[in-house]
Design a protein around this motif. Structure first.
Motif, PDB file in Angstrom:
ATOM      1  N   PRO A   1      28.700  75.842  42.958  1.00  0.00           N
ATOM      2  CA  PRO A   1      28.551  74.758  43.945  1.00  0.00           C
ATOM      3  C   PRO A   1      27.504  73.766  43.473  1.00  0.00           C
ATOM      4  O   PRO A   1      26.648  74.094  42.633  1.00  0.00           O
TER       5      PRO A   1
ATOM      6  N   TRP B   1      24.101  71.258  43.990  1.00  0.00           N
ATOM      7  CA  TRP B   1      22.792  71.584  44.534  1.00  0.00           C
ATOM      8  C   TRP B   1      22.851  71.585  46.062  1.00  0.00           C
ATOM      9  O   TRP B   1      23.296  70.629  46.689  1.00  0.00           O
ATOM     10  N   GLY B   2      22.430  72.696  46.633  1.00  0.00           N
ATOM     11  CA  GLY B   2      22.442  72.819  48.087  1.00  0.00           C
ATOM     12  C   GLY B   2      23.774  73.234  48.650  1.00  0.00           C
ATOM     13  O   GLY B   2      23.900  73.419  49.866  1.00  0.00           O
ATOM     14  N   GLY B   3      24.784  73.392  47.776  1.00  0.00           N
ATOM     15  CA  GLY B   3      26.105  73.782  48.246  1.00  0.00           C
ATOM     16  C   GLY B   3      26.202  75.267  48.512  1.00  0.00           C
ATOM     17  O   GLY B   3      25.276  76.032  48.252  1.00  0.00           O
ATOM     18  N   THR B   4      27.345  75.683  49.029  1.00  0.00           N
ATOM     19  CA  THR B   4      27.568  77.079  49.388  1.00  0.00           C
ATOM     20  C   THR B   4      28.528  77.721  48.405  1.00  0.00           C
ATOM     21  O   THR B   4      29.613  77.178  48.158  1.00  0.00           O
ATOM     22  N   PRO B   5      28.172  78.878  47.834  1.00  0.00           N
ATOM     23  CA  PRO B   5      29.106  79.567  46.932  1.00  0.00           C
ATOM     24  C   PRO B   5      30.362  79.995  47.667  1.00  0.00           C
ATOM     25  O   PRO B   5      30.364  80.166  48.889  1.00  0.00           O
ATOM     26  N   THR B   6      31.434  80.161  46.924  1.00  0.00           N
ATOM     27  CA  THR B   6      32.665  80.678  47.510  1.00  0.00           C
ATOM     28  C   THR B   6      32.415  82.100  48.023  1.00  0.00           C
ATOM     29  O   THR B   6      31.472  82.765  47.594  1.00  0.00           O
ATOM     30  N   PRO B   7      33.250  82.582  48.933  1.00  0.00           N
ATOM     31  CA  PRO B   7      33.066  83.966  49.415  1.00  0.00           C
ATOM     32  C   PRO B   7      33.069  84.994  48.284  1.00  0.00           C
ATOM     33  O   PRO B   7      32.336  85.983  48.328  1.00  0.00           O
TER      34      PRO B   7
ATOM     35  N   ALA C   1      29.721  84.706  46.537  1.00  0.00           N
ATOM     36  CA  ALA C   1      28.667  85.182  47.437  1.00  0.00           C
ATOM     37  C   ALA C   1      28.632  86.708  47.477  1.00  0.00           C
ATOM     38  O   ALA C   1      27.555  87.315  47.546  1.00  0.00           O
TER      39      ALA C   1
ATOM     40  N   THR D   1      21.715  89.223  42.909  1.00  0.00           N
ATOM     41  CA  THR D   1      20.539  88.377  43.093  1.00  0.00           C
ATOM     42  C   THR D   1      19.317  89.130  43.615  1.00  0.00           C
ATOM     43  O   THR D   1      18.214  88.951  43.078  1.00  0.00           O
TER      44      THR D   1
ATOM     45  N   TRP E   1      23.335  80.892  37.316  1.00  0.00           N
ATOM     46  CA  TRP E   1      23.549  81.111  38.743  1.00  0.00           C
ATOM     47  C   TRP E   1      22.228  81.365  39.468  1.00  0.00           C
ATOM     48  O   TRP E   1      22.174  81.362  40.697  1.00  0.00           O
TER      49      TRP E   1
END
Length: 214
Positions: free
Chosen positions: A72, A74-80, A83, A90, A120
């Motif tokens: 994604p 910057w500031g976006g949301t990863p795909t399910p 994630a 992480t 990532w």
């Protein structure tokens, strides 16, 4: 003893206990290639590291970490799907006090899967030490390590000067992935781990005392 002295003594004891606690080390296996030697190299290194002492080891094998290449913004949301993978990996990277990267050399560089994992993440690497165990042909993976040093410098990590380099299969690395000359290889591993322990403890104490703002 005054209350102030008691607090000071308790703080000193807590800091000493924290400093002596095992160093949490995430061991990242960088190769995902079929028929890789990375698994055997990692097993050898883990066996030595466990005998070295002072370490709490957590193996992150990228052959079992299916991170997508598409990220994604910057500031976006990863795909399910991303994630779900990040939810496992992480926190383990964040909890680590230090890292050891086990990497082959592909075309004078390191594997794409390893770069993908690094990219990532960002803050997890900051102000922490990184050691290297590399393997390959005549170079023993050293060209991959030199490029990784540049990447980790950008991420504010401290890379260890000494590394473990296994040359093979005709030189120092057997076909089974185990070093032929364990005396030389274990000597290199001892030096690298000694540096990793020193920097890991020093930086862990520093981060606890004052957040890194670099």
């Amino acid at each position: 003893m005054s209350a102030a002295e008691a607090v000071s003594n308790a703080s000193t004891a807590s800091a000493a206990a924290h400093e002596d606690a095992p160093l949490r080390v995430a061991v990242v296996v960088g190769s995902v290639r079929e028929g890789r030697a990375g698994g055997a190299v990692t097993d050898w290194f883990l066996g030595f590291a466990e005998r070295h002492g002072g370490l709490e080891l957590d193996v992150i094998d990228l052959a079992e970490v299916e991170l997508p290449l598409v990220m994604p913004g910057w500031g976006g949301t990863p795909t399910p799907e991303a994630a779900a993978v990040l939810a496992d990996v992480t926190p383990r990277l964040a909890d680590a006090d230090a890292y050891v990267v086990v990497t082959p050399e592909y075309n004078h560089s390191f594997p794409a899967a390893l770069k993908n994992l690094i990219d990532w993440h960002h803050g997890q690497w900051r102000a922490k030490p990184v050691g290297f165990v590399s393997y390959g042909g005549l170079s023993g993976g050293l060209r991959a390590v030199e490029q990784l040093r540049l990447v980790f410098a950008e991420l504010h990590s401290m890379t260890m000067r000494d590394a473990v380099s296994l040359h093979g299969p005709w030189s120092g690395l057997g076909e089974d992935g185990v070093p032929r000359d364990t005396t030389v290889s274990e000597g290199a591993a001892k030096n690298m781990l000694g540096q990793l322990l020193w920097w890991g403890r020093a930086l862990r104490t520093a981060r606890a005392t004052q957040p890194y703002e670099g």
